[in-house]
Design a protein around this motif. Structure first.
Motif, PDB file in Angstrom:
ATOM      1  N   GLN A 128      81.596  -4.712  32.234  1.00 10.32           N
ATOM      2  CA  GLN A 128      81.878  -5.661  31.146  1.00 10.32           C
ATOM      3  C   GLN A 128      83.366  -5.983  31.066  1.00 10.32           C
ATOM      4  O   GLN A 128      83.760  -7.140  30.897  1.00 10.32           O
ATOM      5  CB  GLN A 128      81.341  -5.101  29.831  1.00 10.32           C
TER       6      GLN A 128
ATOM      7  N   THR B 196      76.149  -8.110  32.605  1.00 11.17           N
ATOM      8  CA  THR B 196      77.111  -7.966  31.496  1.00 11.17           C
ATOM      9  C   THR B 196      76.473  -8.022  30.111  1.00 11.17           C
ATOM     10  O   THR B 196      77.162  -7.790  29.124  1.00 11.17           O
ATOM     11  CB  THR B 196      78.176  -9.096  31.547  1.00 11.17           C
ATOM     12  N   GLU B 197      75.180  -8.382  30.013  1.00 15.48           N
ATOM     13  CA  GLU B 197      74.621  -8.623  28.675  1.00 15.48           C
ATOM     14  C   GLU B 197      73.356  -7.801  28.439  1.00 15.48           C
ATOM     15  O   GLU B 197      73.217  -6.706  28.917  1.00 15.48           O
ATOM     16  CB  GLU B 197      74.253 -10.116  28.520  1.00 15.48           C
TER      17      GLU B 197
ATOM     18  N   LYS C  91      74.642  -4.377  26.487  1.00 15.01           N
ATOM     19  CA  LYS C  91      75.881  -4.780  25.814  1.00 15.01           C
ATOM     20  C   LYS C  91      76.374  -3.633  24.936  1.00 15.01           C
ATOM     21  O   LYS C  91      77.558  -3.516  24.638  1.00 15.01           O
ATOM     22  CB  LYS C  91      75.589  -6.019  24.959  1.00 15.01           C
TER      23      LYS C  91
ATOM     24  N   TYR D 163      75.323  -2.781  21.713  1.00 13.15           N
ATOM     25  CA  TYR D 163      75.311  -2.927  20.255  1.00 13.15           C
ATOM     26  C   TYR D 163      74.112  -2.172  19.675  1.00 13.15           C
ATOM     27  O   TYR D 163      73.029  -2.730  19.519  1.00 13.15           O
ATOM     28  CB  TYR D 163      75.253  -4.401  19.863  1.00 13.15           C
TER      29      TYR D 163
END
Ligand SMILES: NC(=O)C1=CN([C@@H]2O[C@H](COP(=O)(O)OP(=O)(O)OC[C@H]3O[C@@H](n4cnc5c(N)ncnc54)[C@H](O)[C@@H]3O)[C@@H](O)[C@H]2O)C=CC1
Ligand SMILES: CC(C)CC(=O)C(=O)O
Length: 322
Positions: free
Chosen positions: A68, A101-102, A106, A108
């Motif tokens: 990331q 990258t997501e 990520k 979260y």
């Protein structure tokens, strides 16, 4: 192992390489207090390319962060049958192109009283650039892409990924494509793996499907990978630290060696130096020859220790490289 193989290739083709080693992972956390020290981040930043070995339980804080941080958006995970291995099926040659990258990786994640929540992040920009990457790769291969997601259950996130991938497909008329839900894709990888050329997918599905694809072609010890960004790249075997066999000399080094071959190939394009492309090809052809000769660890049915495979492979490089 990657260092000695790259150095051997450099000796043969007459280019110079400076190797710098940096700490990361469980041992860095225990000894330095951080899984990914600042010095390592700067080392990766200032190098032409990086290669990472297994780091253990702190992998998330090392590799997911580096991907990331440096926007290494394309995770390439080839799954190809090499001679001398015991695949589930012969003739399989798949390139998994994983958005890197997501998605849920990520990071979260939140705890609430009595529950926990993770956010799945999917953007049009990241979906488009990885789809473009996959279709460009397919143009250089057998010109077929399988787009894998789960938009029937996640119409917003996976739906966006699938929609954008199909838009990109329409600008590559020479490449055919099909769409599969990830559950069906995981079944098809076992039942009909030769029907896959490029498999384009999201971050989490790509992580899981690449272990499965590795097993189809002979095991995790044969699975290299590349994390590619606009200007930087980091290479690593798909496998982890294999705690069940660690320290016994049983680990198959070909995944790392083939990752080094991918690194040399990427560097040849980045630097415009054909010697690096020759070096990449030599490493791969030496691996093929060594595997044909049975120079392999027990996971492949061989009788050699990790270090013996490394020495055998280098000897083959010298033999083939002249
Ligand atoms: N990208 C990364 O840095 C990754 C890190 N990990 C980390 O590695 C640790 C162990 O994870 P696991 O889930 O056990 O996955 P793993 O990939 O380390 O091992 C899974 C199985 O594959 C075998 N295997 C792996 N590499 C091999 C090799 N080179 N030769 C022969 N057999 C091999 C192992 O013996 C084990 O049976 C964990 O701490 C995990 O977080 C796991 C996967 C990827
Ligand atoms: C953080 C890693 C353990 C996740 C993984 O297996 C990978 O992305 O390759």
């Amino acid at each position: 192992m990657a260092i000695s193989v790259v150095q051997r290739a450099a000796d043969i083709f007459g280019f110079s390489v400076e190797f710098r080693g940096y700490r990361a992972g469980d041992s860095a956390l225990a000894e330095l207090g951080e899984a990914l020290p600042e010095e390592t981040i700067q080392g990766v930043r200032s190098s032409d390319a990086a290669i990472k070995g297994p780091v253990g339980e702190t992998a998330k804080d090392v590799i997911v962060r580096l991907r990331q941080m440096f926007d290494l958006y394309a995770n390439l995970r080839p799954a190809k049958v090499y001679p001398g291995v015991r695949p589930l099926m012969d003739g399989v040659d798949i390139l998994i192109v994983r958005e890197n990258t997501e998605d849920l990786y990520k990071g979260y994640e939140f705890e609430l009283p009595g529950s926990a929540v993770a956010l799945k992040v999917v953007t049009e920009r990241a979906s488009r650039r990885i789809a473009e990457y996959a279709f460009r790769e397919a143009e250089r291969r057998r010109k077929h892409v399988t787009i894998v997601h789960k938009s029937n259950v996640m119409p917003k996130t996976d739906g966006l990924f699938g929609r954008v991938a199909k838009e990109v497909a329409s600008s590559h008329p020479g490449v055919s494509y099909r769409e599969m839900y990830v559950d069906a894709a995981s079944m098809a990888l076992i039942r009909d793996p030769r029907s896959f050329d490029v498999l384009l997918t999201m971050n989490v599905y790509g992580d899981i499907l690449s272990d499965e694809a590795a097993q189809v072609v002979g095991g995790l010890g044969m699975a290299p990978s590349a994390n590619i960004g606009e200007k930087m790249a980091l290479f690593e075997p798909v496998h982890g630290s294999a705690p069940d066999i660690a320290g016994k000399g049983l680990a198959n080094p070909y995944a790392t060696v083939l990752s080094a071959a991918m690194m040399l190939d990427w560097l040849s394009q980045a630097k415009g130096d054909p010697r690096l492309e020759k070096a990449s090809k030599l490493v791969e052809s030496a691996a093929v020859t060594a595997l044909r000769r049975g120079i392999a660890t027990p996971d492949l049915g061989g009788k050699y220790k990790t270090s013996e495979v490394g020495k055998g492979l280098e000897a083959v490089m010298v033999e083939l490289g002249g």
